[in-house]
Design a protein around this motif. Structure first.
Motif, PDB file in Angstrom:
ATOM      1  N   ILE A  10      33.271  48.028  39.862  1.00  0.00           N
ATOM      2  CA  ILE A  10      32.370  47.527  38.816  1.00  0.00           C
ATOM      3  C   ILE A  10      31.795  48.739  38.103  1.00  0.00           C
ATOM      4  O   ILE A  10      31.339  49.695  38.757  1.00  0.00           O
ATOM      5  N   LEU A  17      30.694  43.651  47.471  1.00  0.00           N
ATOM      6  CA  LEU A  17      29.853  42.474  47.277  1.00  0.00           C
ATOM      7  C   LEU A  17      29.771  41.707  48.600  1.00  0.00           C
ATOM      8  O   LEU A  17      30.491  41.988  49.543  1.00  0.00           O
ATOM      9  N   ASP A  21      29.477  37.530  45.525  1.00  0.00           N
ATOM     10  CA  ASP A  21      28.297  37.364  44.661  1.00  0.00           C
ATOM     11  C   ASP A  21      28.028  38.673  43.920  1.00  0.00           C
ATOM     12  O   ASP A  21      27.696  39.695  44.527  1.00  0.00           O
ATOM     13  N   TYR A  22      28.137  38.630  42.587  1.00  0.00           N
ATOM     14  CA  TYR A  22      27.970  39.834  41.780  1.00  0.00           C
ATOM     15  C   TYR A  22      26.534  40.365  41.818  1.00  0.00           C
ATOM     16  O   TYR A  22      26.279  41.497  41.402  1.00  0.00           O
ATOM     17  N   ASP A  23      25.605  39.576  42.307  1.00  0.00           N
ATOM     18  CA  ASP A  23      24.213  40.030  42.410  1.00  0.00           C
ATOM     19  C   ASP A  23      23.953  40.808  43.706  1.00  0.00           C
ATOM     20  O   ASP A  23      22.822  41.237  43.958  1.00  0.00           O
ATOM     21  N   THR A  25      25.710  43.611  44.650  1.00  0.00           N
ATOM     22  CA  THR A  25      26.489  44.844  44.509  1.00  0.00           C
ATOM     23  C   THR A  25      25.844  46.035  45.223  1.00  0.00           C
ATOM     24  O   THR A  25      24.669  46.323  45.034  1.00  0.00           O
ATOM     25  N   LEU A  52      36.629  44.007  39.534  1.00  0.00           N
ATOM     26  CA  LEU A  52      35.769  42.824  39.650  1.00  0.00           C
ATOM     27  C   LEU A  52      35.290  42.327  38.295  1.00  0.00           C
ATOM     28  O   LEU A  52      35.191  41.118  38.065  1.00  0.00           O
ATOM     29  N   GLU A  53      35.014  43.249  37.401  1.00  0.00           N
ATOM     30  CA  GLU A  53      34.618  42.841  36.045  1.00  0.00           C
ATOM     31  C   GLU A  53      35.799  42.197  35.327  1.00  0.00           C
ATOM     32  O   GLU A  53      35.640  41.236  34.580  1.00  0.00           O
ATOM     33  N   LYS A  56      36.214  38.619  36.367  1.00  0.00           N
ATOM     34  CA  LYS A  56      35.176  37.764  35.789  1.00  0.00           C
ATOM     35  C   LYS A  56      35.415  37.514  34.302  1.00  0.00           C
ATOM     36  O   LYS A  56      35.246  36.396  33.804  1.00  0.00           O
ATOM     37  N   GLY A 139      37.282  35.147  39.141  1.00  0.00           N
ATOM     38  CA  GLY A 139      36.262  35.937  39.816  1.00  0.00           C
ATOM     39  C   GLY A 139      35.467  35.136  40.827  1.00  0.00           C
ATOM     40  O   GLY A 139      34.317  35.446  41.095  1.00  0.00           O
TER      41      GLY A 139
END
Length: 235
Positions: A10, A17, A21-23, A25, A52-53, A56, A139
């Motif tokens: 990312i 992760l 969950d991208y939150d 990181t 990962l980006e 998504k 993603g």
């Protein structure tokens, strides 16, 4: 059985992760190529790279970081995340990527998968990301409504030889893989690379005894829960 360290990217950085969950990181390396070279020097013969980006957003974003990983070592490199068209596959092959991992298009564009299999054969790997037996896409954000084993069998009919099976609920949890789900997906008769939750040498030995083709190691390596040399010796 192949042991495959993972590098998730990312913003050009090597991260991990929890449960996709991208939150959640956590950055482990500012330069992912440093991680690739380290794993290669420790004995890895293949490295698993995910944009990962890209996964998504639907198109490769971290191409410079991926190319730098490719140039950092002589390991085989497999790449996934945002590979949704022939142009992207050709770009990745041009910079020397060995294996292309197709996830979302296996769900949404079987004709393209078939075309790519015909051209690149065993260089195409299908990524099946599963939660409670159902495939997630884009993603891991979107539920497809397709059973993971059904997708594996469909891909086999198209000529796919190898899949990466990830149990999302186990990813980054350091609690061991979902053995029951793996037993089910192995019924496909495909080469299955297991991903998600692999934490100990005992996990690796158990996977080997199940005739799993490969094991992707992520957070366990980065947190020091598992030593790569120990993992390689176990197989």
């Amino acid at each position: 059985m192949i042991i495959i360290p993972a590098i998730d990217i990312i913003d050009g950085k090597c991260v991990r992760l929890t449960k996709g969950d991208y939150d959640t990181t956590t950055v482990y390396y500012e330069d992912p190529s440093d991680a690739a070279k380290m794993w290669y020097d420790l004995g890895a013969t293949r490295i698993h790279v995910v944009d990962l980006e890209g996964a998504k957003e639907g198109h490769i974003i971290n191409i410079k970081a991926i190319e730098k990983i490719r140039n950092s070592c002589d390991a085989e490199i497999e790449v996934g995340g945002g590979i949704r068209d022939i142009k992207t596959v050709e770009l990745l092959r041009t910079i020397g990527i060995d294996y292309l991992i197709l996830g979302s298009i296996a769900v949404y564009d079987r004709d393209l998968v078939s075309e790519l299999i015909m051209k690149y054969k065993e260089k195409i790997i299908i990524g099946i990301d599963s939660k409670d037996g159902n495939v997630a896409a884009k993603g891991w954000i979107e539920k497809s409504g397709i059973k993971d084993l059904d997708l594996a069998l469909d891909m086999k009919k198209l000529g796919v030889k190898t899949i990466i099976f990830t149990d999302i609920s186990k990813d980054g949890m350091l609690q061991g893989p979902n053995y029951e789900a793996l037993k089910s997906i192995l019924k496909s008769g495909l080469n299955v690379i297991a991903s998600g939750g692999i934490t100990t040498v005992e996990d690796i030995i158990k996977l080997k005894n199940m005739d799993v083709y490969g094991a992707i190691l992520g957070k366990a390596l980065y947190t020091g829960k598992l030593n790569l040399k120990d993992a390689l010796e176990a197989v």
